[in-house]
Write a protein that holds these residues in place. Structure first.
Motif, mmCIF file in Angstrom:
data_model
loop_
_atom_site.group_PDB
_atom_site.id
_atom_site.type_symbol
_atom_site.label_atom_id
_atom_site.label_comp_id
_atom_site.label_asym_id
_atom_site.label_seq_id
_atom_site.Cartn_x
_atom_site.Cartn_y
_atom_site.Cartn_z
ATOM 1 N N ARG A 1 37.386 45.643 31.457
ATOM 2 C CA ARG A 1 38.008 44.321 31.354
ATOM 3 C C ARG A 1 39.531 44.434 31.168
ATOM 4 N NH1 ARG A 1 35.406 39.538 28.656
ATOM 5 N NH2 ARG A 1 37.030 37.971 28.395
ATOM 6 N N LEU A 2 39.969 45.495 30.469
ATOM 7 C CA LEU A 2 41.390 45.675 30.192
ATOM 8 C C LEU A 2 42.192 45.895 31.451
ATOM 9 C CD1 LEU A 2 41.062 47.983 27.052
ATOM 10 C CD2 LEU A 2 41.431 45.508 27.106
ATOM 11 N N ALA A 3 41.554 46.377 32.534
ATOM 12 C CA ALA A 3 42.258 46.693 33.777
ATOM 13 C C ALA A 3 42.355 45.502 34.721
ATOM 14 C CB ALA A 3 41.573 47.853 34.481
ATOM 15 N N LEU A 4 41.806 44.388 34.332
ATOM 16 C CA LEU A 4 41.758 43.238 35.239
ATOM 17 C C LEU A 4 42.778 42.166 34.841
ATOM 18 C CD1 LEU A 4 37.883 42.893 35.541
ATOM 19 C CD2 LEU A 4 39.437 44.088 37.068
ATOM 20 N N TYR A 5 43.092 41.277 35.786
ATOM 21 C CA TYR A 5 43.984 40.145 35.541
ATOM 22 C C TYR A 5 43.202 38.988 34.931
ATOM 23 C CZ TYR A 5 47.079 42.768 38.606
ATOM 24 O OH TYR A 5 47.849 43.764 39.161
ATOM 25 N N GLN A 6 43.829 37.849 34.851
ATOM 26 C CA GLN A 6 43.217 36.686 34.212
ATOM 27 C C GLN A 6 41.909 36.292 34.889
ATOM 28 O OE1 GLN A 6 45.753 33.246 34.192
ATOM 29 N NE2 GLN A 6 44.253 31.972 33.135
ATOM 30 N N TYR A 7 41.885 36.291 36.239
ATOM 31 C CA TYR A 7 40.660 35.902 36.933
ATOM 32 C C TYR A 7 39.555 36.942 36.727
ATOM 33 C CZ TYR A 7 43.320 32.278 39.312
ATOM 34 O OH TYR A 7 44.070 31.175 39.579
ATOM 35 N N VAL A 8 39.975 38.210 36.581
ATOM 36 C CA VAL A 8 38.993 39.262 36.371
ATOM 37 C C VAL A 8 38.349 39.113 35.004
ATOM 38 C CG1 VAL A 8 38.618 41.750 36.246
ATOM 39 C CG2 VAL A 8 40.229 40.816 37.921
ATOM 40 N N ASP A 9 39.174 38.680 33.993
ATOM 41 C CA ASP A 9 38.604 38.441 32.661
ATOM 42 C C ASP A 9 37.455 37.441 32.740
ATOM 43 O OD1 ASP A 9 41.804 38.658 30.963
ATOM 44 O OD2 ASP A 9 40.303 40.186 31.390
ATOM 45 N N LYS A 10 37.679 36.386 33.506
ATOM 46 C CA LYS A 10 36.650 35.354 33.628
ATOM 47 C C LYS A 10 35.416 35.891 34.363
ATOM 48 C CE LYS A 10 40.026 31.596 33.588
ATOM 49 N NZ LYS A 10 40.579 30.436 34.313
ATOM 50 N N SER A 11 35.663 36.743 35.382
ATOM 51 C CA SER A 11 34.522 37.286 36.134
ATOM 52 C C SER A 11 33.667 38.207 35.269
ATOM 53 C CB SER A 11 35.016 38.034 37.378
ATOM 54 O OG SER A 11 35.679 39.227 37.005
ATOM 55 N N VAL A 12 34.336 38.978 34.358
ATOM 56 C CA VAL A 12 33.586 39.857 33.474
ATOM 57 C C VAL A 12 32.689 39.046 32.555
ATOM 58 C CG1 VAL A 12 33.773 41.546 31.596
ATOM 59 C CG2 VAL A 12 35.270 41.709 33.583
ATOM 60 N N ASP A 13 33.224 37.960 31.986
ATOM 61 C CA ASP A 13 32.404 37.112 31.126
ATOM 62 C C ASP A 13 31.173 36.612 31.883
ATOM 63 O OD1 ASP A 13 35.280 35.630 29.482
ATOM 64 O OD2 ASP A 13 34.052 37.364 28.935
#
Length: 513
Positions: free
Chosen positions: A205-217
């Motif tokens: 999750r730390l390697a992703l941008y804002q949209y990636v944070d949401k996708s991880v959730d």
């Protein structure tokens, strides 16, 4: 039971089987059986054929009426027995027994129920034609020429029928217990399968941008949801098996109680109820157990790295409803993310279907292929299933159809019927299968005998299929567009299915990625 210390004879041995009382002027027939003189005379007088004299016990027929002379020795024993304390004729009307336990059992039986309702005589015979009890006098009435046997014989026969059910019942019980054990193990494995996945996703999750944070959730929720849905399904299956196991145990107890019933009439009257209970649980033994499957989250973890490389607009689609997510994925993405090549199961192939060596192609043949008998084989419908079985996750495959003009391609539950040629065995002809069909250059989808016509431009040589078990969706693709979406419960074992029906040489092939 009372007995004479002088003779060692039980009172039961001195009873007439016709009147169930101590012998009165006993006589002995040539066959060796003894009766009261009055009882045997009345029996012969009641016969429609006046010239026929038979034994009420063994039914031996005597061409000439035997001379009924008093059995002096037997009469003397009766007189001695009457002197024994506690013995009287009223007590002798009870059913003969061999020990205190049987005496206790028969003491609760209504004596009147053991007598024929038409003649008031003791019940000694059973009519198999009418399934009714009868006395010896009934032989000359409505039961004439019927198949009549002594109650003791039918008692032994029916007890044998119940005894034969014991191994079968025990086998079913063991099978259900085994299923319950497997389900418990699957619950434990399912609980363990996702423990480390959520933590590893947090690291990425730390390697992703804002949209990636949401996708991880969203992905974490998907993992937990899959776990909970699988555990819920397994728990329901466990509850069902437990319910069946309890019913089987109750029936087993009833069966054992019936087999231990020493009283003939009581056993015969309860026999039908026991058989009904056995029939109600007989289908348990045919219950099939799917191969254990464990949720695999490794692909989600690998896909997370792939998602980082995708276009920002694609990442935005992760936040949209599932239907929009799938619409955003073209077939190229589906191949890369969820693509697989199913293998055909030779044990399921109809004899008119030949399977290629690589287990990818099904071809309609002119002659029967010499396949061995197998419970999974389609014996009438020209169809074959995959050996792969799905019950979780997303799976995408493609099928090449350019060499066939009449086919059905889809999925079915592993429990779908394979024997016979009725609708219940055709793909799309029952509640357990879903398919896309081509026939006379027209396309349609089928489920539970309900068809939907499709408008498919041109004549595609390849079709794609996406199975989303958790969302309960089965999507059919043609020429890079969605043709139809089926919805159902796909959290139970599901298999890919192919049917090639008419022309010899027609073939359908699973594509390799």
């Amino acid at each position: 039971m009372a007995s004479s210390s002088m003779t060692g004879v039980c009172a039961d041995e001195l009873q007439c089987i016709v009147c169930l009382e101590l012998y009165k002027e006993p006589i002995t027939l040539p066959c060796g059986h003894s009766f009261c003189k009055v009882c045997i005379e009345q029996h012969w007088e009641s016969s429609e054929e006046a010239t026929v004299c038979d034994c009420p016990n063994c039914r031996e027929v005597f061409p000439i009426k035997p001379k009924c002379q008093k059995n002096v020795a037997l009469a003397k024993l009766v007189e001695q027995m009457k002197l024994v304390p506690g013995v009287n004729e009223e007590k002798m009307k009870l059913v003969p027994g061999v020990n205190e336990e049987k005496m206790k059992l028969t003491s609760v039986v209504n004596v009147e129920e053991r007598r024929c309702t038409n003649h008031g005589k003791p019940i000694q015979l059973y009519c198999k034609d009418d399934e009714s009890f009868m006395c010896v006098m009934c032989m000359v009435g409505q039961h004439k020429n019927h198949e009549v046997v002594p109650v003791e014989i039918v008692h032994d026969e029916l007890k044998g029928v119940l005894a034969a059910k014991c191994p079968e019942l025990s086998k079913s019980k063991q099978h259900l217990e085994s299923q319950l054990h497997q389900l418990k193990r699957q619950v434990e494995q399912t609980q363990d399968s996702g423990k480390g996945t959520v933590d590893r996703m947090e690291e990425k999750r730390l390697a992703l941008y804002q949209y990636v944070d949401k996708s991880v959730d969203l992905m974490k929720s998907s993992v937990i949801k899959r776990q909970n849905e699988k555990i819920c399904l397994l728990q329901k299956q466990m509850d069902k098996v437990k319910e069946q196991l309890n019913s089987l145990q109750e029936t087993n107890s009833t069966l054992k109680a019936a087999l231990q019933d020493l009283e003939t009439i009581s056993f015969l009257k309860g026999y039908k109820d026991v058989i009904k209970r056995l029939e109600s649980v007989s289908h348990f033994q045919s219950l099939k157990m799917a191969q254990p499957t464990v949720l695999d989250f490794s692909k989600e973890e690998k896909n997370l790295g792939s998602f980082i490389e995708l276009h920002e607009n694609f990442l935005k689609n992760i936040m949209k409803p599932v239907e929009l997510q799938m619409a955003a994925l073209d077939q190229s993405s589906l191949r890369r993310l969820y693509g697989r090549t199913p293998s055909l199961d030779p044990n399921s192939a109809n004899p008119w279907v030949k399977i290629s060596r690589d287990l990818r192609t099904a071809t309609r043949t002119e002659t029967h292929n010499p396949y061995p008998e197998h419970p999974d084989r389609f014996d009438r419908c020209v169809q074959v299933l995959s050996s792969d079985c799905f019950s979780s996750g997303r799976h995408y495959w493609e099928v090449e159809v350019r060499s066939s003009s009449w086919w059905r391609i889809g999925i079915c539950l592993n429990s779908m019927r394979r024997k016979g040629k009725g609708k219940e065995c055709w793909l799309g002809g029952n509640p357990e299968s879903w398919c896309l069909m081509k026939y006379q250059n027209k396309y349609s989808t089928w489920h539970n005998c309900q068809g939907t016509h499709l408008s498919v431009p041109g004549d595609p040589e390849r079709f794609g299929f996406l199975l989303d078990c958790e969302e309960g969706e089965f999507t059919c693709f043609g020429d890079s567009r969605v043709l139809h979406v089926f919805r159902g419960n796909f959290l139970v074992p599901v298999k890919s299915a192919i049917g090639v029906y008419k022309h010899v040489g027609d073939s359908v092939r699973f594509c390799s990625f």
